[in-house]
Design a protein around this motif. Structure first.
Motif, PDB file in Angstrom:
ATOM      1  N   THR A  46      -6.597 -21.169  -0.544  1.00 35.70           N
ATOM      2  CA  THR A  46      -7.408 -19.981  -0.266  1.00 35.70           C
ATOM      3  C   THR A  46      -8.840 -20.425   0.049  1.00 35.70           C
ATOM      4  OG1 THR A  46      -8.125 -19.783  -2.557  1.00 35.70           O
ATOM      5  CG2 THR A  46      -6.053 -18.665  -1.959  1.00 35.70           C
ATOM      6  N   ASP A  47      -9.634 -19.470   0.553  1.00 36.22           N
ATOM      7  CA  ASP A  47     -11.035 -19.797   0.844  1.00 36.22           C
ATOM      8  C   ASP A  47     -11.732 -20.316  -0.421  1.00 36.22           C
ATOM      9  OD1 ASP A  47     -10.307 -18.700   3.238  1.00 36.22           O
ATOM     10  OD2 ASP A  47     -11.772 -17.059   3.205  1.00 36.22           O
ATOM     11  N   PRO A  73      -9.265 -24.648  13.629  1.00 35.14           N
ATOM     12  CA  PRO A  73     -10.043 -23.984  12.570  1.00 35.14           C
ATOM     13  C   PRO A  73     -10.481 -22.573  12.929  1.00 35.14           C
ATOM     14  CG  PRO A  73     -11.298 -25.803  13.566  1.00 35.14           C
ATOM     15  CD  PRO A  73      -9.894 -25.905  14.058  1.00 35.14           C
ATOM     16  N   LEU A  74     -10.651 -22.276  14.239  1.00 37.70           N
ATOM     17  CA  LEU A  74     -11.103 -20.930  14.614  1.00 37.70           C
ATOM     18  C   LEU A  74     -10.038 -19.862  14.354  1.00 37.70           C
ATOM     19  CD1 LEU A  74     -13.028 -21.674  17.924  1.00 37.70           C
ATOM     20  CD2 LEU A  74     -14.017 -20.753  15.828  1.00 37.70           C
ATOM     21  N   VAL A  75      -8.768 -20.256  14.129  1.00 38.53           N
ATOM     22  CA  VAL A  75      -7.775 -19.220  13.816  1.00 38.53           C
ATOM     23  C   VAL A  75      -7.772 -18.878  12.321  1.00 38.53           C
ATOM     24  CG1 VAL A  75      -6.317 -19.928  15.769  1.00 38.53           C
ATOM     25  CG2 VAL A  75      -5.710 -20.681  13.465  1.00 38.53           C
ATOM     26  N   ARG A  76      -8.579 -19.597  11.542  1.00 42.43           N
ATOM     27  CA  ARG A  76      -8.683 -19.285  10.113  1.00 42.43           C
ATOM     28  C   ARG A  76      -9.647 -18.117   9.921  1.00 42.43           C
ATOM     29  NH1 ARG A  76      -7.379 -21.942   4.713  1.00 42.43           N
ATOM     30  NH2 ARG A  76      -8.588 -20.593   3.365  1.00 42.43           N
ATOM     31  N   ARG A  77      -9.135 -17.017   9.351  1.00 44.19           N
ATOM     32  CA  ARG A  77      -9.939 -15.801   9.283  1.00 44.19           C
ATOM     33  C   ARG A  77     -11.242 -16.013   8.498  1.00 44.19           C
ATOM     34  NH1 ARG A  77      -6.145 -11.830   7.352  1.00 44.19           N
ATOM     35  NH2 ARG A  77      -4.994 -12.130   9.257  1.00 44.19           N
ATOM     36  N   GLY A  78     -11.189 -16.764   7.413  1.00 43.29           N
ATOM     37  CA  GLY A  78     -12.373 -16.896   6.567  1.00 43.29           C
ATOM     38  C   GLY A  78     -13.350 -17.981   6.997  1.00 43.29           C
ATOM     39  N   LEU A  79     -13.218 -18.495   8.216  1.00 43.00           N
ATOM     40  CA  LEU A  79     -14.005 -19.668   8.621  1.00 43.00           C
ATOM     41  C   LEU A  79     -15.516 -19.486   8.433  1.00 43.00           C
ATOM     42  CD1 LEU A  79     -14.285 -22.471   9.978  1.00 43.00           C
ATOM     43  CD2 LEU A  79     -14.297 -21.274  12.185  1.00 43.00           C
TER      44      LEU A  79
END
Ligand code: SAM
Length: 330
Positions: A46-47, A73-79
């Motif tokens: 998790t984030d 990494p840009l497809v990770r919502r919490g980036l």
């Protein structure tokens, strides 16, 4: 504070964090057209877990540089939030990202505001047809928009990473360099490595550093750059006397393992002390079973201590790691 030191005296200070194994391109030297069996959601950190591990690395283990990667990494919502929380750590690490830049045009400013310092964008060609042939997607315009947005947001120096494939884009090396020099992007060619999911890499097919130099020599004069290389993977050369440079990352034909300062964390919480390691050390279980930060830090220290002197690609007994580049974090 413990350091991430291995038995050969190297110290890992550069942490590569994979935020997801998923990607929205299908580069044919990386994964098959249908994609891969992605990690189950509950195995991905998790984030909060990512930030806790990065905090342990920075505050207890001497890591001073954090690079977010994937998958994409840009497809990770919490980036953006993960970057913002990383930027608040003490001591604050340098924060960078390796990305294919799809969607970066929308997020570059938010990422810069959150504390991202630099981006490396992967781009193997500036021709739409070749882009489609390699990535199996028609998204070159999105990548270019992402690159320009990164430059405008101050995420520089913006580096472009390119892999040359025989008979596909190897004849385009001078064209790509000329374009990068004109746009103010720092181009680095990466030798293709045996890390593809299909296990199709072949030593005789890969384009070597010597071949890259031969193609660039037809149009440019390259001279070794003045600044010392240190632990950087790229050998840098001034282009036509500078100030522009081009880099060559020759992991296969000119290995630089003796100067390696990198350690990797996969999206499912496994420490890898080398891209080519055949073993991983699990940090997700202690993270979830109530272990203290100090206990996790000590596990991490032991994981790095075992690092082999070299990646072994050139040994006859070399075996490709079980996980491909996209799952390890490139
Ligand atoms: N999706 C992000 C991107 O495109 O930069 C991050 C992950 S991607 C795996 C990171 C880099 O690894 C890209 O520059 C890609 O070209 C490179 N790469 C993938 N497979 C490779 C291989 N077998 N040998 C060398 N580089 C590879």
């Amino acid at each position: 504070m413990s350091a991430l030191t291995d038995t050969w005296g190297r110290v890992a200070t550069d942490l590569r964090v994979s935020l997801t194994d998923r990607c929205n391109l299908r580069c044919n030297y990386c994964m098959p057209a249908e994609g891969l069996d992605w990690l189950p959601d509950d195995s991905v950190l998790t984030d909060d877990e990512v930030v806790r591990l990065v905090d342990i690395a920075v505050s207890r283990l001497g890591v001073d540089e954090v690079r977010f990667t994937g998958g994409e990494p840009l497809v990770r919502r919490g980036l953006v939030d993960i970057v913002a929380r990383t930027a608040k750590l003490d001591p604050r690490p340098e924060i960078s990202m390796t990305s294919n830049a799809l969607g970066l045009a929308r997020n570059a400013q938010a990422l810069a505001d959150a504390g991202l310092d630099r981006v490396n964008v992967s781009l193997d060609t500036i021709r739409p047809d070749t882009f489609h042939e390699i990535t199996r997607r028609d998204r070159l315009h999105d990548v270019l928009a992402g690159l320009y947005a990164a430059r405008d947001a101050g995420l520089g120096p913006v580096k472009v990473n390119a892999v040359l494939l025989r008979g596909v884009n190897d004849d385009q090396a001078p064209e790509l360099l000329r374009w990068c020099v004109g746009e103010g992007f720092e181009l680095r060619f990466i030798e293709q490595m045996p890390l593809d999911a299909q296990h199709a890499w072949s030593r005789t097919e890969m384009i070597t550093a010597d071949e890259i130099f031969a193609r660039l020599d037809t149009e440019f004069t390259l001279t070794p750059a003045a600044e010392p290389r240190g632990s950087a993977p790229a050998e840098l050369f001034a282009v036509d006397g500078g100030p522009s440079t081009v880099g060559v990352i020759a992991s296969v034909t000119r290995p630089f393992c003796g100067d390696c300062d990198r350690v990797r964390l996969t999206a499912d919480g496994q420490v890898r002390n080398c891209l080519f390691a055949r073993e991983e050390s699990d940090l997700r279980t202690p993270l979830r079973d109530g272990s203290s930060d100090e206990e996790i830090a000590q596990r991490w220290v032991r994981a790095v201590a075992n690092k082999l002197p070299g990646h072994g690609i050139n040994d006859p007994a070399f075996l490709q790691p079980a996980r491909p580049m996209s799952a390890i974090g490139g």
